[in-house]
Design a protein around this motif. Structure first.
Motif, PDB file in Angstrom:
ATOM      1  N   SER A  57       0.831  -1.214   0.000  1.00  0.00           N
ATOM      2  CA  SER A  57       0.000   0.000   0.000  1.00  0.00           C
ATOM      3  C   SER A  57       0.861   1.259   0.000  1.00  0.00           C
ATOM      4  O   SER A  57       2.060   1.211   0.337  1.00  0.00           O
ATOM      5  CB  SER A  57      -0.872   0.018   1.271  1.00  0.00           C
ATOM      6  OG  SER A  57      -0.027   0.142   2.403  1.00  0.00           O
ATOM      7  N   THR A  59       0.482   3.604   2.118  1.00  0.00           N
ATOM      8  CA  THR A  59       0.788   3.854   3.524  1.00  0.00           C
ATOM      9  C   THR A  59       2.076   3.133   3.925  1.00  0.00           C
ATOM     10  O   THR A  59       2.956   3.719   4.565  1.00  0.00           O
ATOM     11  CB  THR A  59      -0.394   3.367   4.404  1.00  0.00           C
ATOM     12  OG1 THR A  59      -1.555   4.102   4.022  1.00  0.00           O
ATOM     13  CG2 THR A  59      -0.121   3.552   5.876  1.00  0.00           C
ATOM     14  N   ASN A  62       5.144   4.877   2.296  1.00  0.00           N
ATOM     15  CA  ASN A  62       5.600   6.066   3.024  1.00  0.00           C
ATOM     16  C   ASN A  62       6.279   5.670   4.324  1.00  0.00           C
ATOM     17  O   ASN A  62       7.309   6.240   4.699  1.00  0.00           O
ATOM     18  CB  ASN A  62       4.408   6.992   3.306  1.00  0.00           C
ATOM     19  CG  ASN A  62       3.887   7.648   2.033  1.00  0.00           C
ATOM     20  OD1 ASN A  62       4.643   7.846   1.077  1.00  0.00           O
ATOM     21  ND2 ASN A  62       2.606   7.986   2.010  1.00  0.00           N
ATOM     22  N   GLU A  88      -2.577   8.172   8.032  1.00  0.00           N
ATOM     23  CA  GLU A  88      -1.796   6.932   8.055  1.00  0.00           C
ATOM     24  C   GLU A  88      -1.652   6.409   9.477  1.00  0.00           C
ATOM     25  O   GLU A  88      -0.650   5.788   9.845  1.00  0.00           O
ATOM     26  CB  GLU A  88      -0.471   7.137   7.298  1.00  0.00           C
ATOM     27  CG  GLU A  88      -0.772   7.362   5.816  1.00  0.00           C
ATOM     28  CD  GLU A  88       0.402   7.696   4.911  1.00  0.00           C
ATOM     29  OE1 GLU A  88       1.560   7.536   5.329  1.00  0.00           O
ATOM     30  OE2 GLU A  88       0.125   8.120   3.768  1.00  0.00           O
ATOM     31  N   ASN A 140      -3.577  15.492  -2.192  1.00  0.00           N
ATOM     32  CA  ASN A 140      -4.964  15.016  -2.089  1.00  0.00           C
ATOM     33  C   ASN A 140      -5.896  16.066  -1.463  1.00  0.00           C
ATOM     34  O   ASN A 140      -6.888  16.486  -2.082  1.00  0.00           O
ATOM     35  CB  ASN A 140      -4.934  13.718  -1.256  1.00  0.00           C
ATOM     36  CG  ASN A 140      -6.272  13.044  -1.117  1.00  0.00           C
ATOM     37  OD1 ASN A 140      -7.312  13.660  -1.301  1.00  0.00           O
ATOM     38  ND2 ASN A 140      -6.268  11.766  -0.793  1.00  0.00           N
ATOM     39  N   ASP A 169       5.642  11.623  -1.240  1.00  0.00           N
ATOM     40  CA  ASP A 169       4.465  10.763  -1.297  1.00  0.00           C
ATOM     41  C   ASP A 169       3.817  11.051  -2.652  1.00  0.00           C
ATOM     42  O   ASP A 169       3.037  11.985  -2.802  1.00  0.00           O
ATOM     43  CB  ASP A 169       3.504  11.087  -0.141  1.00  0.00           C
ATOM     44  CG  ASP A 169       2.195  10.308  -0.260  1.00  0.00           C
ATOM     45  OD1 ASP A 169       2.038   9.553  -1.246  1.00  0.00           O
ATOM     46  OD2 ASP A 169       1.335  10.473   0.624  1.00  0.00           O
ATOM     47  N   ALA A 171       1.719   9.222  -4.338  1.00  0.00           N
ATOM     48  CA  ALA A 171       0.609   8.297  -4.577  1.00  0.00           C
ATOM     49  C   ALA A 171       0.043   8.555  -5.975  1.00  0.00           C
ATOM     50  O   ALA A 171      -0.293   7.630  -6.704  1.00  0.00           O
ATOM     51  CB  ALA A 171      -0.469   8.488  -3.512  1.00  0.00           C
ATOM     52  N   ARG A 172      -0.029   9.854  -6.326  1.00  0.00           N
ATOM     53  CA  ARG A 172      -0.550  10.248  -7.659  1.00  0.00           C
ATOM     54  C   ARG A 172       0.506  11.032  -8.431  1.00  0.00           C
ATOM     55  O   ARG A 172       0.203  12.058  -9.043  1.00  0.00           O
ATOM     56  CB  ARG A 172      -1.849  11.050  -7.495  1.00  0.00           C
ATOM     57  CG  ARG A 172      -2.950  10.256  -6.819  1.00  0.00           C
ATOM     58  CD  ARG A 172      -4.252  11.015  -6.677  1.00  0.00           C
ATOM     59  NE  ARG A 172      -5.236  10.190  -5.986  1.00  0.00           N
ATOM     60  CZ  ARG A 172      -5.292  10.049  -4.646  1.00  0.00           C
ATOM     61  NH1 ARG A 172      -4.449  10.707  -3.876  1.00  0.00           N
ATOM     62  NH2 ARG A 172      -6.202   9.263  -4.101  1.00  0.00           N
ATOM     63  N   CYS A 197       1.507   4.979  -6.189  1.00  0.00           N
ATOM     64  CA  CYS A 197       0.487   3.934  -6.030  1.00  0.00           C
ATOM     65  C   CYS A 197       0.069   3.379  -7.384  1.00  0.00           C
ATOM     66  O   CYS A 197      -0.198   4.141  -8.321  1.00  0.00           O
ATOM     67  CB  CYS A 197      -0.734   4.493  -5.310  1.00  0.00           C
ATOM     68  SG  CYS A 197      -0.380   4.902  -3.590  1.00  0.00           S
ATOM     69  N   SER A 199      -2.569   1.458  -7.306  1.00  0.00           N
ATOM     70  CA  SER A 199      -3.988   1.191  -7.040  1.00  0.00           C
ATOM     71  C   SER A 199      -4.855   2.448  -7.037  1.00  0.00           C
ATOM     72  O   SER A 199      -5.971   2.414  -6.529  1.00  0.00           O
ATOM     73  CB  SER A 199      -4.113   0.488  -5.690  1.00  0.00           C
ATOM     74  OG  SER A 199      -3.572   1.336  -4.689  1.00  0.00           O
ATOM     75  N   LYS A 200      -4.338   3.546  -7.593  1.00  0.00           N
ATOM     76  CA  LYS A 200      -5.178   4.759  -7.684  1.00  0.00           C
ATOM     77  C   LYS A 200      -5.422   5.056  -9.164  1.00  0.00           C
ATOM     78  O   LYS A 200      -6.063   4.245  -9.823  1.00  0.00           O
ATOM     79  CB  LYS A 200      -4.516   5.890  -6.904  1.00  0.00           C
ATOM     80  CG  LYS A 200      -4.370   5.478  -5.445  1.00  0.00           C
ATOM     81  CD  LYS A 200      -4.123   6.581  -4.499  1.00  0.00           C
ATOM     82  CE  LYS A 200      -4.310   6.099  -3.070  1.00  0.00           C
ATOM     83  NZ  LYS A 200      -3.351   5.083  -2.618  1.00  0.00           N
ATOM     84  N   SER A 208       1.721  -0.553  -4.255  1.00  0.00           N
ATOM     85  CA  SER A 208       2.445   0.698  -4.442  1.00  0.00           C
ATOM     86  C   SER A 208       3.906   0.334  -4.640  1.00  0.00           C
ATOM     87  O   SER A 208       4.315  -0.789  -4.340  1.00  0.00           O
ATOM     88  CB  SER A 208       2.299   1.592  -3.210  1.00  0.00           C
ATOM     89  OG  SER A 208       0.962   2.031  -3.103  1.00  0.00           O
TER      90      SER A 208
HETATM   91  C1  PLP Z   1      -1.714  11.125  -1.112  1.00  0.00           C
HETATM   92  C2  PLP Z   1      -1.877   9.742  -0.590  1.00  0.00           C
HETATM   93  N1  PLP Z   1      -0.832   9.128  -0.048  1.00  0.00           N
HETATM   94  C3  PLP Z   1      -0.903   7.871   0.415  1.00  0.00           C
HETATM   95  C4  PLP Z   1      -2.082   7.170   0.358  1.00  0.00           C
HETATM   96  C5  PLP Z   1      -2.147   5.795   0.949  1.00  0.00           C
HETATM   97  O1  PLP Z   1      -2.362   4.801   0.035  1.00  0.00           O
HETATM   98  P1  PLP Z   1      -2.993   3.394   0.502  1.00  0.00           P
HETATM   99  O2  PLP Z   1      -4.453   3.604   0.628  1.00  0.00           O
HETATM  100  O3  PLP Z   1      -2.598   2.471  -0.610  1.00  0.00           O
HETATM  101  O4  PLP Z   1      -2.341   3.033   1.789  1.00  0.00           O
HETATM  102  C6  PLP Z   1      -3.217   7.766  -0.197  1.00  0.00           C
HETATM  103  C7  PLP Z   1      -4.503   7.039  -0.262  1.00  0.00           C
HETATM  104  O5  PLP Z   1      -5.527   7.536  -0.648  1.00  0.00           O
HETATM  105  C8  PLP Z   1      -3.114   9.097  -0.674  1.00  0.00           C
HETATM  106  O6  PLP Z   1      -4.175   9.740  -1.193  1.00  0.00           O
END
Ligand code: PLP
Length: 352
Positions: A57, A59, A62, A88, A140, A169, A171-172, A197, A199-200, A208
């Protein structure tokens, strides 16, 4: 149901499922899963770092990164709206003993450079050592804002001049690269580590990837094992990830286009407000104006809510109320132009 709660709700396409079914597998804890190895090599190349590590993940990505960069009792600078600080479960302090120094995230997801400089601790027995900074890209909670290459380089320079590391981080991170029209490699070049990630926006079901130097990944791998994230025939996850990296990057452009259209439509609805100029990726927030009455259907759902985020469902459109009268929509694989128009039709009826 048109599910705009998050880009994590995507389901794998038929082609992705086929890739999962036909993946060559082995024991990844022994380093023997060929599909995981392929994904890690591919990810490192795309991100422009020496090595990469698949984790379950964002999370965990990170967390393992912060655990490499920060010794117990040291401090990390992060944004007060960052995912790591907000969502987190306090993992960096619970599992790493890392003290967090939260600085204000501005509306565009950045942290003021002068505030970063003045937050770095002097070498003094009273203070924890400042070990690292983490930035979130896209951000986010700040309208999915992409952080620019120049800003990241400025922060990296401050970090490196002060014997600190920069973790992103991401993720995106591919949403950021698309929004800024830059190569993702350039965007993270100055950072010591990056999590992104699968998974997004990339629409894989799980996973991830953490990227950095070989030495960083060596330690991150140990941390992943310690946290219980050593997975065995993880090629079934990696196969989806490879499919994502090979096929899903164009989807992100589509998602941004759909978010733009939503933002424009919302901007045209009397009683709803949106910071349209700041919608640059696939996440958008909008508000019901203070003096405006909510429709009866919406008011019924939201009247006794005291814990947020709250899930709203209006005529088969599913999304979050993140604070009273503030709502979030996220576009992703599976959401079509038609869905966007239907959603706007329903949002039109949110207010009286
Ligand atoms: C900016 C950001 N970082 C980290 C994460 C964590 O990802 P995960 O849900 O795979 O743990 C998210 C999840 O939405 C996120 O939006």
């Amino acid at each position: 149901m048109i599910d705009l709660r998050s880009d994590t709700v995507t389901l794998p396409s038929e082609e992705m499922r086929k890739a999962i079914l036909s993946a060559k597998l082995g024991d990844d804890v022994f380093g023997e899963d060929p599909t995981v190895n392929e994904l890690e090599t591919k990810a490192a190349k795309i991100i422009g770092k020496e090595a990469a590590l698949l984790v379950p993940s964002g999370t965990m990505g990170n967390l393992v990164s912060v655990l490499v960069h920060c010794q117990r009792g040291t401090e990390i600078i992060l944004g007060d709206k960052s995912h790591t600080f907000m969502y987190e479960a306090g993992g960096i302090s619970a599992f790493g003993g890392v003290h967090s120094r939260q600085l204000k995230n501005q509306a565009d997801g950045t942290i003021n450079i002068e505030e970063i400089k003045s937050a770095i601790r002097a070498d003094n027995d009273h203070f924890p050592k400042t070990s690292a900074i983490t930035l979130e890209n896209t951000h986010n909670l700040c309208n999915g804002s992409p952080l620019s290459l120049d800003y990241i380089e400025d922060v990296a320079q401050i970090a490196h001049n002060n014997d600190m590391k920069l973790h992103i981080d991401g993720a995106r991170i591919f949403n950021a690269a698309v929004a800024l029209d830059v190569d993702v490699k350039d965007l993270v070049m100055s950072a010591d580590s990056v999590t992104f990630c699968l998974s997004k926006g990339l629409a894989a079901p799980i996973g991830s990837v953490v990227c950095g130097s070989k030495e960083f990944i060596y330690h991150a791998r140990r941390n992943r094992k310690a946290l219980g994230g050593g997975m065995r025939q993880a090629g079934i996850i990696a196969a989806a990830g490879i499919y994502s990296l090979d096929n899903m990057l164009d989807q992100i452009k589509e998602d941004h286009k759909n978010a733009q259209r939503l933002a424009e439509g919302i901007d045209d609805i009397d009683g709803l407000s949106i910071d349209k100029g700041n919608i640059k990726s696939n996440i958008l927030y909008f508000d019901i104006d203070k003096e405006v009455e909510q429709s009866e259907k919406l008011a019924q759902q939201t009247k006794n809510v005291d814990l947020y985020p709250f899930e709203v469902i209006l005529n088969n459109i599913h999304f979050f109320e993140t604070y009273p009268r503030r709502f979030r929509l996220v576009t992703h694989y599976g959401i079509t132009g038609d869905d966007v128009e239907k959603t706007l039709g329903v949002l039109n009826k949110m207010v009286n």
